[in-house]
Design a protein around this motif. Structure first.
Motif, PDB file in Angstrom:
ATOM      1  N   SER A  55       6.251 -12.129   0.987  1.00 38.71           N
ATOM      2  CA  SER A  55       7.311 -12.802   0.242  1.00 38.71           C
ATOM      3  C   SER A  55       6.897 -13.079  -1.201  1.00 38.71           C
ATOM      4  N   ASP A  56       7.867 -13.554  -1.957  1.00 38.89           N
ATOM      5  CA  ASP A  56       7.648 -13.975  -3.349  1.00 38.89           C
ATOM      6  C   ASP A  56       6.942 -12.899  -4.171  1.00 38.89           C
ATOM      7  N   VAL A  57       7.376 -11.655  -4.022  1.00 40.38           N
ATOM      8  CA  VAL A  57       6.750 -10.534  -4.724  1.00 40.38           C
ATOM      9  C   VAL A  57       7.170 -10.536  -6.189  1.00 40.38           C
ATOM     10  N   GLU A  58       6.155 -10.465  -7.050  1.00 42.96           N
ATOM     11  CA  GLU A  58       6.363 -10.329  -8.490  1.00 42.96           C
ATOM     12  C   GLU A  58       5.616  -9.089  -8.948  1.00 42.96           C
ATOM     13  N   ALA A  59       6.286  -8.265  -9.759  1.00 45.57           N
ATOM     14  CA  ALA A  59       5.662  -7.080 -10.338  1.00 45.57           C
ATOM     15  C   ALA A  59       6.475  -6.720 -11.584  1.00 45.57           C
ATOM     16  N   PRO A  60       5.918  -6.956 -12.773  1.00 44.84           N
ATOM     17  CA  PRO A  60       6.681  -6.745 -14.004  1.00 44.84           C
ATOM     18  C   PRO A  60       6.782  -5.269 -14.406  1.00 44.84           C
ATOM     19  N   GLY A  98       6.791  -1.950 -11.839  1.00 42.35           N
ATOM     20  CA  GLY A  98       6.975  -3.118 -10.980  1.00 42.35           C
ATOM     21  C   GLY A  98       8.339  -3.128 -10.330  1.00 42.35           C
ATOM     22  N   PHE A  99       9.362  -2.763 -11.101  1.00 47.71           N
ATOM     23  CA  PHE A  99      10.722  -2.675 -10.561  1.00 47.71           C
ATOM     24  C   PHE A  99      10.775  -1.656  -9.425  1.00 47.71           C
ATOM     25  N   LEU A 100      10.174  -0.495  -9.645  1.00 49.54           N
ATOM     26  CA  LEU A 100      10.160   0.543  -8.609  1.00 49.54           C
ATOM     27  C   LEU A 100       9.400   0.073  -7.373  1.00 49.54           C
ATOM     28  N   TYR A 101       8.268  -0.596  -7.584  1.00 51.21           N
ATOM     29  CA  TYR A 101       7.478  -1.146  -6.480  1.00 51.21           C
ATOM     30  C   TYR A 101       8.304  -2.164  -5.690  1.00 51.21           C
ATOM     31  N   ARG A 102       8.913  -3.117  -6.395  1.00 49.44           N
ATOM     32  CA  ARG A 102       9.704  -4.156  -5.722  1.00 49.44           C
ATOM     33  C   ARG A 102      10.902  -3.572  -4.982  1.00 49.44           C
ATOM     34  N   THR A 103      11.503  -2.536  -5.568  1.00 45.52           N
ATOM     35  CA  THR A 103      12.722  -1.966  -5.009  1.00 45.52           C
ATOM     36  C   THR A 103      12.453  -1.029  -3.838  1.00 45.52           C
ATOM     37  N   PHE A 104      11.414  -0.212  -3.952  1.00 41.74           N
ATOM     38  CA  PHE A 104      11.212   0.847  -2.961  1.00 41.74           C
ATOM     39  C   PHE A 104       9.942   0.732  -2.127  1.00 41.74           C
ATOM     40  N   GLU A 136      -1.789 -13.226  -2.934  1.00 39.16           N
ATOM     41  CA  GLU A 136      -2.520 -12.055  -3.407  1.00 39.16           C
ATOM     42  C   GLU A 136      -2.091 -11.677  -4.818  1.00 39.16           C
ATOM     43  N   GLU A 137      -3.084 -11.342  -5.626  1.00 40.51           N
ATOM     44  CA  GLU A 137      -2.873 -10.689  -6.915  1.00 40.51           C
ATOM     45  C   GLU A 137      -3.584  -9.358  -6.829  1.00 40.51           C
ATOM     46  N   TYR A 138      -2.861  -8.295  -7.170  1.00 43.20           N
ATOM     47  CA  TYR A 138      -3.450  -6.957  -7.110  1.00 43.20           C
ATOM     48  C   TYR A 138      -3.209  -6.251  -8.430  1.00 43.20           C
ATOM     49  N   GLN A 139      -4.281  -5.956  -9.120  1.00 38.14           N
ATOM     50  CA  GLN A 139      -4.229  -5.235 -10.390  1.00 38.14           C
ATOM     51  C   GLN A 139      -4.586  -3.784 -10.098  1.00 38.14           C
ATOM     52  N   ALA A 140      -3.571  -2.916 -10.080  1.00 39.37           N
ATOM     53  CA  ALA A 140      -3.790  -1.489  -9.810  1.00 39.37           C
ATOM     54  C   ALA A 140      -3.952  -0.771 -11.144  1.00 39.37           C
ATOM     55  N   GLY A 141      -5.189  -0.669 -11.596  1.00 39.82           N
ATOM     56  CA  GLY A 141      -5.474  -0.068 -12.899  1.00 39.82           C
ATOM     57  C   GLY A 141      -4.797  -0.853 -14.008  1.00 39.82           C
ATOM     58  N   SER A 142      -4.364  -0.167 -15.026  1.00 40.87           N
ATOM     59  CA  SER A 142      -3.653  -0.841 -16.119  1.00 40.87           C
ATOM     60  C   SER A 142      -2.146  -0.694 -15.946  1.00 40.87           C
ATOM     61  N   LYS A 143      -1.732  -0.064 -14.864  1.00 40.57           N
ATOM     62  CA  LYS A 143      -0.328   0.280 -14.691  1.00 40.57           C
ATOM     63  C   LYS A 143       0.539  -0.807 -14.064  1.00 40.57           C
TER      64      LYS A 143
END
Length: 147
Positions: free
Chosen positions: A113-118, A122-128, A81-88
């Motif tokens: 698995s294999d979650v990427e979010a720059p 993205g850090f907050l998403y991956r962490t929490f 999955e690729e998910y583009q949530a607005g420009s954020k």
């Protein structure tokens, strides 16, 4: 494979109902995604044999590279999955949903698995985000199939 979320729950339905529902991937995923918290608008944009594109009020979701294993006592679906949530924020991840017959219905296991979010978001998403996202997915499937 780096597992970000993995949990299971019980669903009160039959495996044949699950298999039947997946025959139309676009319809199936619009039904599941529309039950996710915070998504007030969910529309199918495009679908093919191994992809589904869905627009939500948050952005554009592309699910590709579907792999389905259909056995007598289990049903396994994997996709990217690729998910583009607005420009954020833009996320990439791999999903596995496994449905197994039990004496009291279905056991549904979800692995993300294999979650990427720059970036910082993205850090907050991956962490929490793993518990909220993963549990919302499990609950959406339960609601969808127990209706």
């Amino acid at each position: 494979m780096s597992v970000w979320f993995e949990e299971s729950n019980k669903i009160d339905c039959f495996l044949n109902e699950v298999k039947q529902d997946f025959k139309n991937l676009g319809e199936h995923y619009v039904g599941i995604v529309s039950l996710m918290p915070g998504l007030s608008s969910v529309n199918l944009v495009e679908q093919g044999k191994d992809f589904v594109t869905i627009r939500t009020n948050e952005g554009l979701m592309k699910r590709t590279n579907f792999s389905i294993i259909n056995k007598q006592e289990s049903f396994i679906v994997e996709f990217d999955e690729e998910y583009q949530a607005g420009s954020k924020i833009k996320t990439k991840s791999h999903f596995l949903d496994e449905f197994t017959t039990t004496s009291s219905g279905i056991n549904h296991r979800t692995v993300i698995s294999d979650v990427e979010a720059p970036g910082l978001l993205g850090f907050l998403y991956r962490t929490f985000g793993s518990s909220n996202i993963g549990n919302a997915i499990l609950e959406s499937y339960k609601t969808h199939f127990e209706k």
